[in-house]
Enzyme design. Structure first.
Site, PDB file in Angstrom:
ATOM      1  N   GLY A 103      58.280 -68.605 -31.802  1.00  0.00           N
ATOM      2  CA  GLY A 103      58.317 -68.824 -33.241  1.00  0.00           C
ATOM      3  C   GLY A 103      58.956 -70.155 -33.598  1.00  0.00           C
ATOM      4  O   GLY A 103      58.772 -70.678 -34.693  1.00  0.00           O
ATOM      5  N   GLY A 136      60.910 -71.914 -38.036  1.00  0.00           N
ATOM      6  CA  GLY A 136      60.570 -72.683 -36.833  1.00  0.00           C
ATOM      7  C   GLY A 136      61.597 -73.745 -36.488  1.00  0.00           C
ATOM      8  O   GLY A 136      61.387 -74.548 -35.572  1.00  0.00           O
ATOM      9  N   ASP A 270      62.088 -60.060 -24.498  1.00  0.00           N
ATOM     10  CA  ASP A 270      61.491 -61.375 -24.766  1.00  0.00           C
ATOM     11  C   ASP A 270      62.446 -62.494 -24.358  1.00  0.00           C
ATOM     12  O   ASP A 270      62.064 -63.667 -24.361  1.00  0.00           O
ATOM     13  CB  ASP A 270      61.110 -61.513 -26.246  1.00  0.00           C
ATOM     14  CG  ASP A 270      62.253 -61.160 -27.178  1.00  0.00           C
ATOM     15  OD1 ASP A 270      62.768 -60.028 -27.085  1.00  0.00           O
ATOM     16  OD2 ASP A 270      62.655 -62.008 -27.987  1.00  0.00           O
TER      17      ASP A 270
HETATM   18  P1  AMP Z   1      65.623 -64.660 -30.222  1.00  0.00           P
HETATM   19  O1  AMP Z   1      66.051 -63.245 -30.045  1.00  0.00           O
HETATM   20  O2  AMP Z   1      66.561 -65.531 -30.985  1.00  0.00           O
HETATM   21  O3  AMP Z   1      65.274 -65.287 -28.899  1.00  0.00           O
HETATM   22  O4  AMP Z   1      64.288 -64.674 -31.124  1.00  0.00           O
HETATM   23  C1  AMP Z   1      63.433 -63.586 -31.296  1.00  0.00           C
HETATM   24  C2  AMP Z   1      62.133 -64.035 -31.911  1.00  0.00           C
HETATM   25  O5  AMP Z   1      62.351 -64.625 -33.197  1.00  0.00           O
HETATM   26  C3  AMP Z   1      61.337 -65.047 -31.116  1.00  0.00           C
HETATM   27  O6  AMP Z   1      59.977 -64.752 -31.273  1.00  0.00           O
HETATM   28  C4  AMP Z   1      61.686 -66.345 -31.780  1.00  0.00           C
HETATM   29  O7  AMP Z   1      60.710 -67.323 -31.598  1.00  0.00           O
HETATM   30  C5  AMP Z   1      61.789 -65.922 -33.231  1.00  0.00           C
HETATM   31  N1  AMP Z   1      62.639 -66.817 -34.037  1.00  0.00           N
HETATM   32  C6  AMP Z   1      63.983 -66.929 -33.985  1.00  0.00           C
HETATM   33  N2  AMP Z   1      64.413 -67.846 -34.874  1.00  0.00           N
HETATM   34  C7  AMP Z   1      63.322 -68.322 -35.520  1.00  0.00           C
HETATM   35  C8  AMP Z   1      63.098 -69.275 -36.547  1.00  0.00           C
HETATM   36  N3  AMP Z   1      64.101 -69.944 -37.128  1.00  0.00           N
HETATM   37  N4  AMP Z   1      61.833 -69.498 -36.941  1.00  0.00           N
HETATM   38  C9  AMP Z   1      60.812 -68.844 -36.381  1.00  0.00           C
HETATM   39  N5  AMP Z   1      60.942 -67.930 -35.426  1.00  0.00           N
HETATM   40  C10 AMP Z   1      62.187 -67.665 -34.980  1.00  0.00           C
HETATM   41 MG    MG Z   2      64.130 -65.494 -27.681  1.00  0.00          MG
END
Ligand code: AMP
Ligand code: MG
Length: 520
Positions: A103, A136, A270
Site C-alpha cells: 500500500g 501511500g 503479511d
Molecule cells: P503494516 O502492518 O504497517 O506492515 O501494514 C499493513 C498494510 O497496510 C500493508 O498492506 C501496508 O501497505 C498498508 N499501509 C500501511 N500504511 C499505509 C499508508 N500510509 N498508506 C497505504 N497503505 C498503508
Molecule cells: Mg507490512
C-alpha cells in the site's frame, strides 16, 4: 548510478495486473500491479548506507549525484525498468484480513551484483492499488526508525532486509500519531529498502484464499527457482522441502531476535518474509529491562499478542498459515504437520544453544536448562537491563565479587533491589561459577567469545527518538553518529561509551521511547 546490472525477474516471470490505473481496488489473478512513484516536491538526501551501495555495485561517488537522489526519491524511473506494487494478503492480529498488498511500497527493480540478487523498494513513495484508506506515504520519524534499525540488525548478524538510503520528500504528511484525534502535519520521507526479494507469507495466502492455484503454483515455483534453487526442480517433495527451509529460517531469525532483545511488534503474516528476514520495521522496540511480557506496540496493549516472550509461538502460528496456503500444491497434511511439530523441539534446542552462547558455555551439560531458567528468574526479580547484564557478564571471574563487578551500580542502585533478590543473585553466580569450572576456555577467551554474541550497543528506543527529534529540527548528526556506532555493535568503541547505559528516566514514559502506535 550508471551501469548497475538490472536483472528484473518478479515483474517479468509472474502475472501482472492488466489494469494499469492507479486506483484502489481488489486485484485478481495477478502477483503485482505496475505503478509509478509519486513526484516528490523537493527531495533531499539525508543518509546513505555506503556498504549497501557497494553491495549493489553502485559507484560510491555517484550516491551524491542528482541522478541517485531522483531514483531513490521516486522522482525518476531508472531507464528500462517498470516499478510495481506486490499483491498479498495476510492475517493481522490473528484474524484473516483479506487483500492487503504494497500500500505504500513500490518496487523499483532488481539488480545482480557479485552473483547476488537484490530488489530495491521505496517505502512511502505514494499510493498504489493496494493503499486502501492510506495515503501511500511515510513520515520522517518512522523512516528514521526503519533506516537505522534495519542496518543495525544486519550488523548484529540478525537476518534482515536492508536499507540503502533515507530521503526527505519535501512534502508534508498528515498523521494522528497517538490515534487521539489530534492529527498534525509531519515531514514526509522515503527509505529505499533492499532485500533479495520482498515476498511475504501473505503473497501465498492471497492466491490460496482465492483458490487461484495457477498463480499460487507460479509464485511458489518462481520463489524456489530464484531463492531456493538448491532444492531442485519444483515437485510435491520440493514444496515440502521448501516449507521446511522457510520454517528453519524463520526459527533462526526468531532465536536471533530473542538473543538481542528485539521485539518486532507486528508479526502479522503479511510482515513475515519468505526468506526468514526481519521485515517491516514499524512499532518495533528493544528490551530495556528483561521482560517476556513487553511489547512496544500500543495497538497491541490489550492482548500483547506480539510480546517478546510470545514471538516464537507467533512465528509457529504464522508458519501454520503458510502451510495452509501451500497445502493445495501438496494435498497431504502429514508432512506439513511433521515440520510444524519439529519446529517446537528445534526451537527448544536452538534457544538453549543460543542461551549457552550468551553465557559463554562451549560445552553442554544437563543442568544448563535450569541454570538458564534460574537466570531468567533473577533477571525478572527487579528491572534488569538486558543488554548491559549480558555484556557485563563477560567480566565474571570466579574470585571477584560478581555483584559488584556485574550488577551494581551498573544495573541496580542499592535501593532498587532487595536483600532477598541479592541473595538469589549470589546463588546464581555461584552456580554459574561452578558450571564454568567444567569449561576449558580461559577467562580471556570466554570474554572474547561472549562479546561476539552479546552486543554492547543496540538501538534503544530513546536513542532513535533523540535522532528523530533532532532530524525534525533539521539536524542529522545523531543519525550519522548512531548509524556509525551500530555498524560495530560488538566492539568496545569507548568513544561511544555514553550509549552503553540504561535508558534515562525521562524516556521511561515518553511517546516514541517506550511505546509506539502503528501510525507511521
Ligand atoms: P503494516 O502492518 O504497517 O506492515 O501494514 C499493513 C498494510 O497496510 C500493508 O498492506 C501496508 O501497505 C498498508 N499501509 C500501511 N500504511 C499505509 C499508508 N500510509 N498508506 C497505504 N497503505 C498503508
Ligand atoms: Mg507490512
Amino acid at each position: 548510478m550508471k551501469n548497475i546490472n538490472i536483472a528484473d525477474s518478479f515483474n517479468v516471470e509472474l502475472k501482472e495486473d492488466e489494469n494499469v490505473d492507479n486506483t484502489r481496488r481488489k486485484v485478481f489473478e495477478a502477483a503485482y500491479s505496475f505503478v509509478t512513484p509519486l513526484q516528490p516536491s523537493k527531495p533531499q538526501l539525508i543518509h546513505v548506507s555506503m556498504d549497501m551501495a557497494k553491495s549493489l555495485g553502485i559507484d560510491p561517488k555517484s550516491v551524491h549525484s542528482e541522478e541517485f537522489l531522483n531514483i531513490v526519491s521516486g522522482k525518476e524511473v531508472y531507464p528500462n525498468t517498470r516499478p510495481y506494487a506486490m499483491a498479498y494478503a495476510g492475517h493481522q492480529f490473528g484474524s484473516w484480513a483479506g487483500q492487503l498488498g504494497d500500500g505504500r511500497a513500490i518496487n523499483l527493480f532488481e539488480v545482480e551484483h557479485n552473483h547476488k540478487r537484490w530488489a530495491l523498494q521505496l517505502k512511502g513513495a505514494g499510493p498504489t492499488p493496494y493503499s486502501r484508506q492510506g495515503d501511500g506515504l511515510a513520515v520522517l520519524r518512522s523512516s528514521i526508525r526503519e533506516y537505522l534499525c534495519s542496518e543495525a540488525m544486519f550488523h548484529l548478524n540478525v537476518p534482515t532486509t536492508r536499507a540503502l538510503s533515507l530521503v526527505l520528500t519535501g512534502d508534508e504528511v498528515l498523521r494522528d500519531m497517538l490515534y487521539d484525534g489530534n492529527a498534525a502535519y509531519e515531514k514526509g520521507a522515503i527509505v529505499c529498502r533492499v532485500a533479495p526479494t520482498f515476498i511475504r507469507f501473505g503473497n501465498f495466502e492471497l492466491f490460496a484464499a482465492r483458490q487461484d492455484f495457477k498463480n499460487l503454483k507460479a509464485l511458489t515455483d518462481y520463489t524456489i527457482r530464484y531463492f531456493f534453487p538448491h532444492l531442485g526442480a519444483p515437485s510435491k517433495e520440493v514444496y515440502i522441502s521448501f516449507f521446511r527451509e522457510v520454517a528453519n529460517r524463520t526459527l533462526d531469525m526468531i532465536v536471533h531476535w530473542q538473543r538481542v532483545g528485539f521485539v518486532h511488534g507486528v508479526m502479522n503474516t503479511d510482515n513475515m518474509s519468505i526468506l526468514g528476514l526481519t521485515i517491516d520495521y514499524g512499532p518495533y522496540g528493544w528490551l530495556e529491562g528483561f521482560d517476556f511480557g513487553w511489547t512496544p506496540n500500543t495497538t497491541d496493549r490489550q492482548n500483547k499478542r506480539y510480546r517478546y516472550g510470545n514471538q516464537p509461538n507467533i512465528a509457529l502460528w504464522n508458519l501454520l498459515q503458510l502451510a495452509n496456503a501451500l497445502f493445495p500444491l501438496v494435498e497431504e497434511a502429514k508432512p506439513f504437520e511433521a515440520i510444524l511439530h519439529k519446529y517446537q523441539t528445534d526451537f527448544d534446542q536452538k534457544f538453549l544453544d543460543m542461551m549457552r552462547s550468551k553465557l559463554g558455555l562451549q560445552t553442554s551439560s544437563k543442568q544448563d536448562k535450569s541454570l538458564i531458567d534460574n537466570l531468567q528468574d533473577c533477571l525478572l526479580m527487579a528491572e534488569t537491563d538486558m543488554t548491559i547484564f549480558f555484556r557485563n557478564l563477560a567480566s565474571y571471574e570466579k574470585d571477584k565479587d560478581a555483584i559488584k563487578a556485574i550488577l551494581m551500580p551498573a544495573l541496580y542502585r542499592p535501593k532498587e533491589i532487595s536483600p532477598k533478590s541479592l541473595e538469589l543473585w549470589s546463588q546464581w553466580f555461584k552456580a554459574y561459577g561452578q558450571r564454568l569450572g567444567k569449561e576449558t576456555l580461559s577467562n580471556k577467551a570466554r570474554k572474547g567469545a561472549m562479546n561476539k554474541i552479546n552486543p554492547k550497543y543496540v538501538l534503544r528506543n530513546y536513542m532513535a527518538q533523540m535522532a528523530i527529534d533532532e532530524a525534525n529540527g533539521g539536524n542529522y548528526q545523531l543519525i550519522e553518529e548512531l548509524f556509525t556506532m551500530l555498524k560495530k555493535p560488538y566492539d568496545e568503541q569507548t568513544e561511544y561509551e555514553k550509549w552503553f547505559a540504561k535508558r534515562p528516566e525521562w524516556a521511561r514514559h515518553k511517546v516514541g521511547c517506550s511505546m509506539l502506535s502503528c501510525s507511521s
